[in-house]
Write an enzyme that holds these catalytic residues in place. Sequence first.
Site, PDB file in Angstrom:
ATOM      1  N   GLU A 191      52.725  -3.285  39.705  1.00 17.38           N
ATOM      2  CA  GLU A 191      51.407  -2.921  39.208  1.00 17.38           C
ATOM      3  C   GLU A 191      51.485  -2.247  37.851  1.00 17.38           C
ATOM      4  O   GLU A 191      50.574  -2.321  37.047  1.00 17.38           O
ATOM      5  CB  GLU A 191      50.678  -2.019  40.211  1.00 17.38           C
ATOM      6  N   ASP A 235      47.172 -15.971  -1.207  1.00 18.05           N
ATOM      7  CA  ASP A 235      48.221 -15.930  -0.186  1.00 18.05           C
ATOM      8  C   ASP A 235      47.647 -15.918   1.230  1.00 18.05           C
ATOM      9  O   ASP A 235      48.367 -16.149   2.189  1.00 18.05           O
ATOM     10  CB  ASP A 235      49.088 -14.668  -0.355  1.00 18.05           C
ATOM     11  N   ASN A 263      62.273  -4.086  43.270  1.00 21.07           N
ATOM     12  CA  ASN A 263      61.317  -4.598  44.244  1.00 21.07           C
ATOM     13  C   ASN A 263      61.956  -5.621  45.171  1.00 21.07           C
ATOM     14  O   ASN A 263      61.701  -5.645  46.370  1.00 21.07           O
ATOM     15  CB  ASN A 263      60.113  -5.240  43.543  1.00 21.07           C
ATOM     16  N   VAL A 314      52.141  -2.881  48.069  1.00 19.07           N
ATOM     17  CA  VAL A 314      51.931  -1.937  46.965  1.00 19.07           C
ATOM     18  C   VAL A 314      53.258  -1.637  46.277  1.00 19.07           C
ATOM     19  O   VAL A 314      53.357  -1.569  45.050  1.00 19.07           O
ATOM     20  CB  VAL A 314      51.292  -0.640  47.481  1.00 19.07           C
ATOM     21  N   ALA A 315      54.308  -1.500  47.084  1.00 17.90           N
ATOM     22  CA  ALA A 315      55.596  -1.149  46.500  1.00 17.90           C
ATOM     23  C   ALA A 315      56.205  -2.312  45.736  1.00 17.90           C
ATOM     24  O   ALA A 315      56.932  -2.107  44.772  1.00 17.90           O
ATOM     25  CB  ALA A 315      56.553  -0.694  47.598  1.00 17.90           C
ATOM     26  N   ASP A 317      58.477 -12.456  -1.225  1.00 18.02           N
ATOM     27  CA  ASP A 317      58.308 -12.613  -2.665  1.00 18.02           C
ATOM     28  C   ASP A 317      59.290 -11.683  -3.348  1.00 18.02           C
ATOM     29  O   ASP A 317      60.079 -11.015  -2.688  1.00 18.02           O
ATOM     30  CB  ASP A 317      56.864 -12.372  -3.088  1.00 18.02           C
TER      31      ASP A 317
HETATM   32  P1  ADP Z   1      55.899 -12.880  -8.301  1.00 17.41           P
HETATM   33  O1  ADP Z   1      54.965 -11.823  -7.852  1.00 17.41           O
HETATM   34  O2  ADP Z   1      56.470 -13.699  -7.195  1.00 17.41           O
HETATM   35  O3  ADP Z   1      56.972 -12.394  -9.207  1.00 17.41           O
HETATM   36  P2  ADP Z   1      53.588 -13.948  -9.710  1.00 17.41           P
HETATM   37  O4  ADP Z   1      52.892 -15.120  -9.112  1.00 17.41           O
HETATM   38  O5  ADP Z   1      52.970 -12.618  -9.603  1.00 17.41           O
HETATM   39  O6  ADP Z   1      55.090 -13.937  -9.154  1.00 17.41           O
HETATM   40  O7  ADP Z   1      53.840 -14.219 -11.230  1.00 17.41           O
HETATM   41  C1  ADP Z   1      54.261 -15.458 -11.756  1.00 17.41           C
HETATM   42  C2  ADP Z   1      54.364 -15.390 -13.255  1.00 17.41           C
HETATM   43  O8  ADP Z   1      53.092 -15.150 -13.807  1.00 17.41           O
HETATM   44  C3  ADP Z   1      55.236 -14.234 -13.741  1.00 17.41           C
HETATM   45  O9  ADP Z   1      56.550 -14.661 -13.934  1.00 17.41           O
HETATM   46  C4  ADP Z   1      54.607 -13.866 -15.063  1.00 17.41           C
HETATM   47  O10 ADP Z   1      55.126 -14.668 -16.085  1.00 17.41           O
HETATM   48  C5  ADP Z   1      53.161 -14.203 -14.855  1.00 17.41           C
HETATM   49  N1  ADP Z   1      52.389 -13.010 -14.470  1.00 17.41           N
HETATM   50  C6  ADP Z   1      52.524 -12.278 -13.354  1.00 17.41           C
HETATM   51  N2  ADP Z   1      51.645 -11.268 -13.308  1.00 17.41           N
HETATM   52  C7  ADP Z   1      50.911 -11.371 -14.427  1.00 17.41           C
HETATM   53  C8  ADP Z   1      49.810 -10.634 -14.955  1.00 17.41           C
HETATM   54  N3  ADP Z   1      49.280  -9.589 -14.347  1.00 17.41           N
HETATM   55  N4  ADP Z   1      49.294 -11.016 -16.142  1.00 17.41           N
HETATM   56  C9  ADP Z   1      49.801 -12.064 -16.779  1.00 17.41           C
HETATM   57  N5  ADP Z   1      50.821 -12.807 -16.346  1.00 17.41           N
HETATM   58  C10 ADP Z   1      51.382 -12.475 -15.178  1.00 17.41           C
END
Ligand code: ADP
Length: 914
Positions: free
Chosen positions: A289, A654, A716, A284-285, A331
């Site tokens: 556990e 993603d 132990n 046990v010791a 990102d």
């Molecule tokens: P990150 O988030 O890595 O900066 P995104 O994939 O969101 O990249 O965006 C890539 C490109 O798409 C941006 O550089 C912009 O030109 C365009 N973009 C991003 N968001 C929008 C949006 N809501 N509407 C239109 N164009 C967008």
Amino acid sequence: MAIDQKFPYHSISVQQTLEKMQSGQEGLTEEEARSRQKQYGANELTDKEGISPFILFLNQFKDFLILVLVLAAAVAWYAGHMVDVYVILAVILFNAILGFLQGYRAEKAIQALKSMLKQEAKVLRDGNPRTVEARQLVPGDLILLEEGDSIPADSRLLRARNLQTIEASLTGESLPIEKHTDPLEEKTNLGDRVNMLWKGTHVARGSAHAMVTAIGADTELGKISHSLGSIKTTATNFRKKTERLAKQMALIAIATSLLVFILGYFLRGYAFEEVLLITVATLVASIPEGLPAVITIVLAIGASRMARQNAITREFSATEMLGSVSVILTDKTGTLTKSMLTVGKVYLGDGSELEVTGTGYTPQGELLQQGQPINPTKNDVLRKLLFIAKVCNNAHVGEPVQRKEGSSPEPEVTGDPTEVALLVLARKAEAGQQGVIPEAHVVDDLPFNSEQKFRATLAEVEGQRELLVVGAPEKILKLSSHILTSVGPQELTQELRQQIHGKNDEWADRAMRVLALAFRDGSSIGDSAKSEDVRELTWVGITGIIDPPRSGVQEAVADCKSAGIRVMMVTGDHKKTGAAIAKEVGILEPEAEETDYPLALQEDELESPEYVFEELVDNVSVFTRVSPNTKLRIAEHLQRKGHLIAMTGDGVNDAPALKRADVGIAMGIRGTDVAKDASQIVLSDDNFATIVRAVREGRIVFQNVRQTSFFLLTTNFAFVSVFIVTLLLDWPFPLTATQILWVNLVTDGVMELGLATERGHGDIMKRKPVPRDANILDKSVVPYILLMSIIMLGLTLAVFSHYLPMGEETARTAVFIVISMTQVFNTFNMRSLEHSIFRIGMFSNRYVNIAFVVSVALQLLVIYTPFLSGAFRFEKLPLPDLLVVFLLSSSVIWAAEAYKLFARKKRQAEFILV
Ligand code: ADP
Ligand code: MG
């Protein structure tokens, strides 16, 4: 009249659904929602995971070790040692209480994390969009859904735009399903009811309005499962590692206890019951556990420390994994940069460049041309740009409200920060001039998609249909054939394209996020827009969005460097924007020059024949215009090279990469539900610096697991060697069975809990990450095993032989103090395997201090309380003797200090040599 949650709503029309649900296109009123909440209860599945404290306590008795103890009690009873029986029963109870407290603490931590992972839903109440907790939804609520949302309750579609959902979690169908609103036949199968949405499934594309028809246990999901815990406790690599460790230690314990039995019974000829009792007690010791429980506690403490720093864990073992991370793929927008984007510049098709003033989301600011305010009504190109900015937009900017006393009012915003920035731009223009932007009716909407990098809206204005598009400039430029100038649309010449590219590069170099705005006639499109319709556009202009780095990110990146962690930026943004931000935060050196490899790469360059993809991933740290699929490829390559990677993400696309990463990290604010579900960590502040703080906690977790198991192993091992050596020397047993059990309780049981709470000691982020397959036990434990065994054994022999003339009971009392105190002092050694206890502060761990006091008190209690000392067969030791034995035991600390000093010097010497 009550609402029938089981009615086949797919078989009736939208209008009939509204009537049956006693609701409308405006949603319920707040009042009605509240009263329905009372009537129908909460929209949640009954959660069987919360264990009641009573069950948790009972669970403690299921343990294998408890069985062994019960067996021991039976033997003692059979042998007529009634006192031993009581002591053993007391030990069983005590063990259970300790186990219960540990389990309770871990359970509390799980519950706390769960409550942080509340699911939310957007609803219309009184006609206004509102965000509520998903559990507050009631039948008849009108919910608003968009790409990436998880569906909070079973619902009938009222309106759908390009809607596709993923129902794999419910039906197993992995392909997206197109949804529409038309009624279906009543006997349609669940999987084919394409006008219904199911709780627990996801929106993969498009957007929708839907009416909640069933909640909680009445949903399809509720019918098949009664618990969908949001915290997973799957068998992970780490769990396997710790289980292996526990098994190994248990085997050693069983083998050595067996040796004790053989030596005692066959070599020394003790009575069977006596040897059996001692054997059971040593078993046990020496069995660790408490190890599994303590590891859970360490993870739970790590997880709650992370949560306090805004990193919420969805899977306990991820806390430990984070500690081994060697690459972070992050990102850019919102993670490295502040999420508050502001349009700072506008460049129009007619060649004019404007500045926009004002910060934040407040719609106050001016549009200036060469320092002079410009009147948008007089400029058709600007008006068009503002129109697109406002209408091709899914964000909301509310009225300014004052959040805190003394702060300036800020509007509440929802939606994509990029779109918020454009909407705020439009508001600024409208604030100065009513009616600048014509009213439009939105017919259809294509949300932003990181693959295509644009968004589009089909709108109707003054009876005319137009397709409005916003997106990445290169993309939009490729899709444009004309350009809007002050005299109307003209052909987009090569020269003009060059000019636009030039402006785009210029702004991107200054770390601006650049967006292009364009449109085309939409009369031929019909009622639903598709991405193929986005072509032959008329270019209107670009906006330069200022997106400064977050404070603290630079320091966090520097921390990663010194911690041996590579930081890579993977962004959808422009190459120059990415590189500029990378320089600002320190992912790239400010003066970095291109060598054999470029500083930053664009996705299409990854395939160029000049380079090998793998080499690029190894040598370049900024990847731009990247689509989610490439993210996945980068991650896979790094993993093949033995890296343990953490990756951030927010969108639906993603999810595969987040799942693939060793530690997927979703954005809590910006992220979609899909991304969160695919991740192990959710950042409640979307901040890169939070990731690094979480990594630090992860390293502490691993260190604490290691130190705690080292503690158990060293004590132990030393303990069992004392028994074997005394048997070989043909001495009496240095402790009785009950004394052994008590020692085990007051040392292992109490002290290891203190070790589980240890914090890092300053340099934890100055070391390389622990390799992903590193074992918890490694050779660094050996010196400590030797040291502990030699001292405990030496002192025991010395003390035992010294006091033996005064009787066995006195001698055992002295040995009891030696054995327990050397173990207690060993705790202080194990608070750091490298640092002097005096450097980290002898009393800097409150829990170790408490455990120390409790442990010493329990020892004194059994020795000096007449009743207990009789039961345990202790003899009082004179105070001076007690002190001497106590001090002698502390030599464990001095010896370890000497060893640590020696090891440090050696490391330094090696460092100088290298
Ligand atoms: P990150 O988030 O890595 O900066 P995104 O994939 O969101 O990249 O965006 C890539 C490109 O798409 C941006 O550089 C912009 O030109 C365009 N973009 C991003 N968001 C929008 C949006 N809501 N509407 C239109 N164009 C967008
Ligand atoms: Mg983005």
